[in-house]
Design a protein around this motif. Structure first.
Motif, PDB file in Angstrom:
ATOM      1  N   ALA A 148       0.993  -1.419   0.216  1.00  0.00           N
ATOM      2  CA  ALA A 148       0.064  -0.004   0.058  1.00  0.00           C
ATOM      3  C   ALA A 148       0.668   1.206  -0.146  1.00  0.00           C
ATOM      4  O   ALA A 148       1.906   1.188   0.488  1.00  0.00           O
ATOM      5  CB  ALA A 148      -0.941   0.047   1.187  1.00  0.00           C
ATOM      6  N   PRO A 149       0.268   2.175  -0.439  1.00  0.00           N
ATOM      7  CA  PRO A 149       1.327   3.610  -0.627  1.00  0.00           C
ATOM      8  C   PRO A 149       1.399   4.219   0.947  1.00  0.00           C
ATOM      9  O   PRO A 149       0.876   3.821   1.875  1.00  0.00           O
ATOM     10  CB  PRO A 149       0.128   4.675  -1.419  1.00  0.00           C
TER      11      PRO A 149
ATOM     12  N   VAL B  61       3.697   7.967  -1.840  1.00  0.00           N
ATOM     13  CA  VAL B  61       4.198   7.043  -2.738  1.00  0.00           C
ATOM     14  C   VAL B  61       4.055   5.511  -2.817  1.00  0.00           C
ATOM     15  O   VAL B  61       3.540   5.030  -1.767  1.00  0.00           O
ATOM     16  CB  VAL B  61       5.876   7.141  -2.781  1.00  0.00           C
ATOM     17  N   GLN B  62       3.994   5.038  -3.951  1.00  0.00           N
ATOM     18  CA  GLN B  62       4.026   3.511  -4.115  1.00  0.00           C
ATOM     19  C   GLN B  62       4.811   2.995  -5.309  1.00  0.00           C
ATOM     20  O   GLN B  62       4.651   3.614  -6.278  1.00  0.00           O
ATOM     21  CB  GLN B  62       2.380   3.265  -4.485  1.00  0.00           C
ATOM     22  N   ASP B  63       5.352   1.942  -5.120  1.00  0.00           N
ATOM     23  CA  ASP B  63       6.179   1.363  -6.043  1.00  0.00           C
ATOM     24  C   ASP B  63       7.237   2.413  -6.751  1.00  0.00           C
ATOM     25  O   ASP B  63       7.174   2.399  -8.105  1.00  0.00           O
ATOM     26  CB  ASP B  63       5.323   0.816  -7.577  1.00  0.00           C
TER      27      ASP B  63
ATOM     28  N   VAL C 206       2.142   9.461  -5.736  1.00  0.00           N
ATOM     29  CA  VAL C 206       0.783   9.473  -5.815  1.00  0.00           C
ATOM     30  C   VAL C 206       0.349  10.728  -5.589  1.00  0.00           C
ATOM     31  O   VAL C 206      -0.574  11.266  -6.181  1.00  0.00           O
ATOM     32  CB  VAL C 206       0.290   8.331  -4.954  1.00  0.00           C
ATOM     33  N   GLN C 207       0.699  11.244  -4.311  1.00  0.00           N
ATOM     34  CA  GLN C 207       0.293  12.690  -4.108  1.00  0.00           C
ATOM     35  C   GLN C 207       1.562  13.478  -3.661  1.00  0.00           C
ATOM     36  O   GLN C 207       2.567  12.812  -3.124  1.00  0.00           O
ATOM     37  CB  GLN C 207      -0.715  12.753  -3.073  1.00  0.00           C
ATOM     38  N   PRO C 208       1.549  14.810  -3.840  1.00  0.00           N
ATOM     39  CA  PRO C 208       0.457  15.666  -4.348  1.00  0.00           C
ATOM     40  C   PRO C 208       0.369  15.610  -5.680  1.00  0.00           C
ATOM     41  O   PRO C 208       0.926  14.965  -6.456  1.00  0.00           O
ATOM     42  CB  PRO C 208       1.181  17.025  -3.841  1.00  0.00           C
ATOM     43  N   GLY C 209      -1.075  16.131  -6.166  1.00  0.00           N
ATOM     44  CA  GLY C 209      -1.454  15.795  -7.471  1.00  0.00           C
ATOM     45  C   GLY C 209      -0.545  16.262  -8.677  1.00  0.00           C
ATOM     46  O   GLY C 209      -0.342  15.685  -9.543  1.00  0.00           O
ATOM     47  N   HIS C 210       0.179  17.604  -8.262  1.00  0.00           N
ATOM     48  CA  HIS C 210       1.058  18.201  -9.251  1.00  0.00           C
ATOM     49  C   HIS C 210       2.147  17.240  -9.531  1.00  0.00           C
ATOM     50  O   HIS C 210       2.883  17.455 -10.530  1.00  0.00           O
ATOM     51  CB  HIS C 210       1.133  19.501  -9.072  1.00  0.00           C
ATOM     52  N   LEU C 211       2.362  16.323  -8.749  1.00  0.00           N
ATOM     53  CA  LEU C 211       3.554  15.509  -8.963  1.00  0.00           C
ATOM     54  C   LEU C 211       3.344  13.955  -9.096  1.00  0.00           C
ATOM     55  O   LEU C 211       4.120  13.020  -9.131  1.00  0.00           O
ATOM     56  CB  LEU C 211       4.509  15.243  -7.367  1.00  0.00           C
TER      57      LEU C 211
ATOM     58  N   LEU D  16      10.692   8.108  -8.540  1.00  0.00           N
ATOM     59  CA  LEU D  16      11.546   8.447  -7.598  1.00  0.00           C
ATOM     60  C   LEU D  16      13.095   7.461  -7.745  1.00  0.00           C
ATOM     61  O   LEU D  16      13.867   7.775  -7.074  1.00  0.00           O
ATOM     62  CB  LEU D  16      10.979   7.875  -6.101  1.00  0.00           C
ATOM     63  N   MET D  17      12.933   6.937  -8.786  1.00  0.00           N
ATOM     64  CA  MET D  17      14.350   6.226  -9.125  1.00  0.00           C
ATOM     65  C   MET D  17      14.784   6.934 -10.503  1.00  0.00           C
ATOM     66  O   MET D  17      15.385   8.185 -10.446  1.00  0.00           O
ATOM     67  CB  MET D  17      14.249   4.772  -9.326  1.00  0.00           C
TER      68      MET D  17
END
Length: 265
Positions: free
Chosen positions: A133-134, A151-153, A157-162, A167-168
């Motif tokens: 889960a995030p 973040v997930q995987d 995921v949030q904030p929406g503009h990102l 992340l890698m």
């Protein structure tokens, strides 16, 4: 980073990766320390007459038997003008020959070395185990949250503009578009934490030690995986710490703390 050769950590999902980076500056020198689940290290950058005059460093705790010698390439910085020329700085520290985390400390020291006043700063990174889960990850400076991302995987995921940003691979490209100055530095610090936090998924410090050559995908990734060490270095038994409840910073050598008496009374 490939850790498929190491057993799965059965406790993953119940903890949190934490990294503490501290900065202490006095006239003529700056000290940075780093403590997290997989590392403990410090670096002192001395400067005189507008140039780096010496660099002291130590990897007190690290993942490979070759980590201790990662301090030696930092001597290439001696003589460099402290004028903020980051291109000149990075030309002296090729990634394949250097420890990623010592390079980061040197980078952050170089950007902060020129101030005339004393300085103390603490940056804390927190990355809970992501088990299906995030999770909310965050970086704070002196207790104030600067970035907080859901973040997930290895994607935001949030904030929406990102949302959807990686992340890698590809992180730096979008981070440099979105942030600048200290906000960018702290975003990079948070991403570095994500990189290391992946190690919590595996038991990487068991006995017997594992040869670094068991992870061929890591060849040429850094100092320890460079040609000089890849075939001979091994993992270090028992180097991992669980900082779920808070980071325990390693004590500094008295000779280092003595340079910064105002901070270590």
């Amino acid at each position: 980073m490939s850790l498929s050769h190491a057993p799965v950590n059965p406790d993953y999902g119940n903890g949190c990766f934490r990294r503490l980076v501290r900065t202490f500056r006095v006239p003529g020198k700056i000290l940075l320390t780093l403590d997290d689940t997989h590392h403990s290290m410090w670096l002192v950058m001395h400067h005189s007459s507008g140039r780096i005059s010496n660099v002291e460093a130590c990897v007190a705790r690290g993942p490979a038997t070759s980590c201790g010698t990662a301090t030696l390439p930092l001597n290439k910085l001696i003589g460099l003008a402290i004028d903020g020329d980051m291109r000149a700085f990075h030309e002296r520290l090729p990634p394949i020959l250097n420890c990623t985390h010592l390079m980061d400390l040197a980078h952050w020291a170089f950007k902060s070395v020129t101030g005339q006043s004393s300085l103390k700063c603490e940056v804390l990174i927190e990355i809970p185990d992501e088990a299906g889960a995030p999770v909310w990850i965050a970086v704070q400076r002196d207790g104030i949250v600067v970035h907080r991302w859901y973040v997930q995987d290895h994607q935001v995921v949030q904030p929406g503009h990102l949302a959807g940003r990686p992340l890698m691979k590809g992180f730096l490209s979008w981070a440099r578009e979105q942030f600048s100055g200290e906000e960018l530095d702290l975003a990079i610090m948070l991403q570095r934490g994500v990189f290391v936090a992946r190690g919590r998924r595996r038991l990487v410090d068991l006995s017997p030690p594992i040869p670094l050559s068991a992870a061929p995908a890591m060849r040429d990734a850094c100092h320890s995986y460079s040609p000089a060490h890849f075939e001979t270095a091994t993992s270090v038994v028992g180097y991992v710490r669980d900082f779920t409840d808070g980071v325990v910073a390693a004590p500094l050598p008295p000779s280092v703390a003595a340079h910064f008496k105002g901070f270590f009374q």
